[in-house]
Scaffold this motif. Sequence first.
Motif: not given
Length: 417
Positions: A102-104, A110-112, A117-123, A141-149
């Motif tokens: 999970s990227k989120a 990383m925040a804790a 890292t890059a500043r980000s929003y979870v949407c 830069v748009v990243k699927d939260d889950g595993l996507a090979a």
Amino acid sequence: MKVLVIGGGAREHALCRSLSLDPAVSALYCAPGNAGIADVATLRPVDALDGAAVATLATELAADLVVVGPEAPLVAGVADAVRAAGIPVFGPSAEAAQLEGSKAFAKDVMAAAGVPTARSYVCTTPDEVDEALDAFGAPYVVKDDGLAAGKGVVVTDDLAAARAHALACDRVVIEEYLDGPEVSLFAITDGVTVVPLQPAQDFKRALDGDAGPNTGGMGAYSPLPWADPKLVDEVMELVLQPTVDELRRRGTPFSGLLYAGLAITGRGTRVIEFNARFGDPETQVVLARLRTPLAGVLLNAANGTLDALPPLVWRDDAAVTVVIASHNYPETPRTGDPIEGLLEVAAEDEPDAYVLHAGTRREGNTVVSAGGRVLSVTATGSDLAQARAKAYKAVARIRLDGSQHRTDIAAKAAEGR
Ligand code: AMP
Ligand code: GLY
């Protein structure tokens, strides 16, 4: 020591090759493996995602160590199942593997831990997506939260394409664009002690000059002559140790291989992503340079005794790997094509250059392609130019109809650029 490796790609072939050269290893198994791994390990069929099946197999083989290669079994809890059966395993628990799954979650850790890292929003809604895209601007830069090979990330200047990818994902991380060369740095950890390996660089785009679509990786090299010699110490202090400490603090210690994908930006080193396993194809070049026998390193991590491990020893050699991919990779790769030239490489180029198999299988007397990335041709030399020349000489002997490879792996670095 009896070792069972789970997986069947070029990374697992590299792991098995190193383990097969380790005098401490008395028996080596790989499940499910591939046509090339069969040369160095005994293959066993298994559903690598089925923890109970893997634990049963490990018990049956009386394995002293199980090494889980790919991310999907780790995220599915295969390491937990093996550990529950009382067998030491190299690879994180399902909970700790969320660092890759999970990227989120990774952003939260990383925040804790104060990791740059890059500043980000979870949407999760179209409004949130539009707000985030607008806040950062192009390149998006748009990243699927889950595993996507390797297919979950879209980096583009095209707002409509960025938006379309975001809306196709359930949960998406939208982040600041990081400009600068990328470095992959792996560390072995038992959840407390962290031992960094040597940095490598991966070539993610399909075509020469970093053009074309993102792939799982088309080649790699190590060492990085252009990198700051203090890079590994810096990443240890700012990224790897704090991340391992934070996961332990949360009650989900991470043991196994922590992979930091980094961007060296004008404002400092930033984490692009974490993975919870050895990278592919970087592992091929990193292990080619490791002199310390591998099994003991992995077993110490699995047993929580890494603090007792003597410092790793590295060769002065450079290593380059070039991936040969099938026709139409990464979109809809064609499989089932015969591969020729493998015996010529074995006869003419080994041990300086050798072929690690990714997606291959044996059909009677021939080896045929069975995946998008088919082979990872790896070579070592006294410097990158020599390693590169040897790798491409071996690549030229391989014949696979419709196949593709990049011709510029490590080219800039070899020329000192
Ligand atoms: P990932 O799956 O997170 O490794 O992303 C795949 C590739 O997308 C990375 O290797 C980068 O080349 C690119 N990428 C990911 N995140 C960023 C970012 N924040 N800025 C620039 N490029 C990125
Ligand atoms: N080389 C990229 C990866 O293993 O994810």
